[in-house]
Write an enzyme that holds these catalytic residues in place. Structure first.
Site, PDB file in Angstrom:
ATOM      1  N   ASP A   7      -1.821  18.377  20.282  1.00  0.00           N
ATOM      2  CA  ASP A   7      -3.273  17.906  20.403  1.00  0.00           C
ATOM      3  C   ASP A   7      -3.587  17.982  21.652  1.00  0.00           C
ATOM      4  OD1 ASP A   7      -4.600  17.909  17.513  1.00  0.00           O
ATOM      5  OD2 ASP A   7      -3.066  16.611  17.345  1.00  0.00           O
ATOM      6  N   ASN A  48       0.644  14.613  19.200  1.00  0.00           N
ATOM      7  CA  ASN A  48       0.686  15.617  18.089  1.00  0.00           C
ATOM      8  C   ASN A  48       0.418  14.656  16.755  1.00  0.00           C
ATOM      9  OD1 ASN A  48       0.118  18.192  16.711  1.00  0.00           O
ATOM     10  ND2 ASN A  48       2.189  17.883  15.910  1.00  0.00           N
TER      11      ASN A  48
END
Length: 170
Positions: free
Chosen positions: A60, A70
């Protein structure tokens, strides 16, 4: 697969929202890539049994030193991969890399509503009054990551140097 390689994927179910079974598996099946789904906690067992050759996760957000935020559980996959001598890669577009963010310690980890893990629909899973912690992400330190796969190629350590190089080429 596009290069003619025969692969199969073992995908974590990815709790609590089950993106692995709902999205990852669906997309792989749409591309006719063989996929098997496992519960998140089975990954270490399969690694130890030699059933996993490589781990690839998404991200992310990636700091300029390669630390990666993440979905929760990514850090433990990286630790288990290292323990089992399995290469651990992150696949993400260059836009995920925050060149102004020095390291992952600066990434705020969001804690979501505990009800996400305490209920399925309206059905409670545990006893009334039970507390839950629901961190949405974790941070994987760069030293666990073999490479970052981007649309412009793979970035290898040292990340602080090679991320800068990749952005100067783009």
């Amino acid at each position: 697969v596009a290069a003619g390689k025969r692969i199969s994927v073992i995908a974590d179910e990815t709790r609590p929202w089950l993106q692995g079974i709902r999205l990852t598996a669906f997309e792989l099946m749409e591309d006719r890539i063989p996929v098997t789904v496992i519960v998140d906690s089975a990954a270490g067992y399969l690694m130890r049994k030699g059933m996993i050759d490589i781990v690839i996760t998404g991200a992310d957000r990636i700091a300029s030193n390669g630390d990666t935020a993440n979905k929760i559980g990514t850090y433990q996959l990286a630790v288990m991969a290292r323990e089992n001598r399995i290469p651990f890669f992150v696949a993400a577009p260059l836009s995920t890399i925050d060149v102004l963010l020095r390291d992952g310690e600066k990434i705020n980890v969001e804690y979501r509503d505990p009800d996400e893990i305490m209920y399925i629909g309206k059905k409670a899973l545990g006893p009334q009054g039970l507390k839950a912690l629901n961190p949405a992400f974790d941070i994987t330190p760069a030293n666990y990551i073999r490479g970052i796969i981007t649309e412009k190629g793979i970035i290898y350590p040292p990340y602080s140097l090679n991320i800068k190089k990749m952005f100067h080429q783009s």
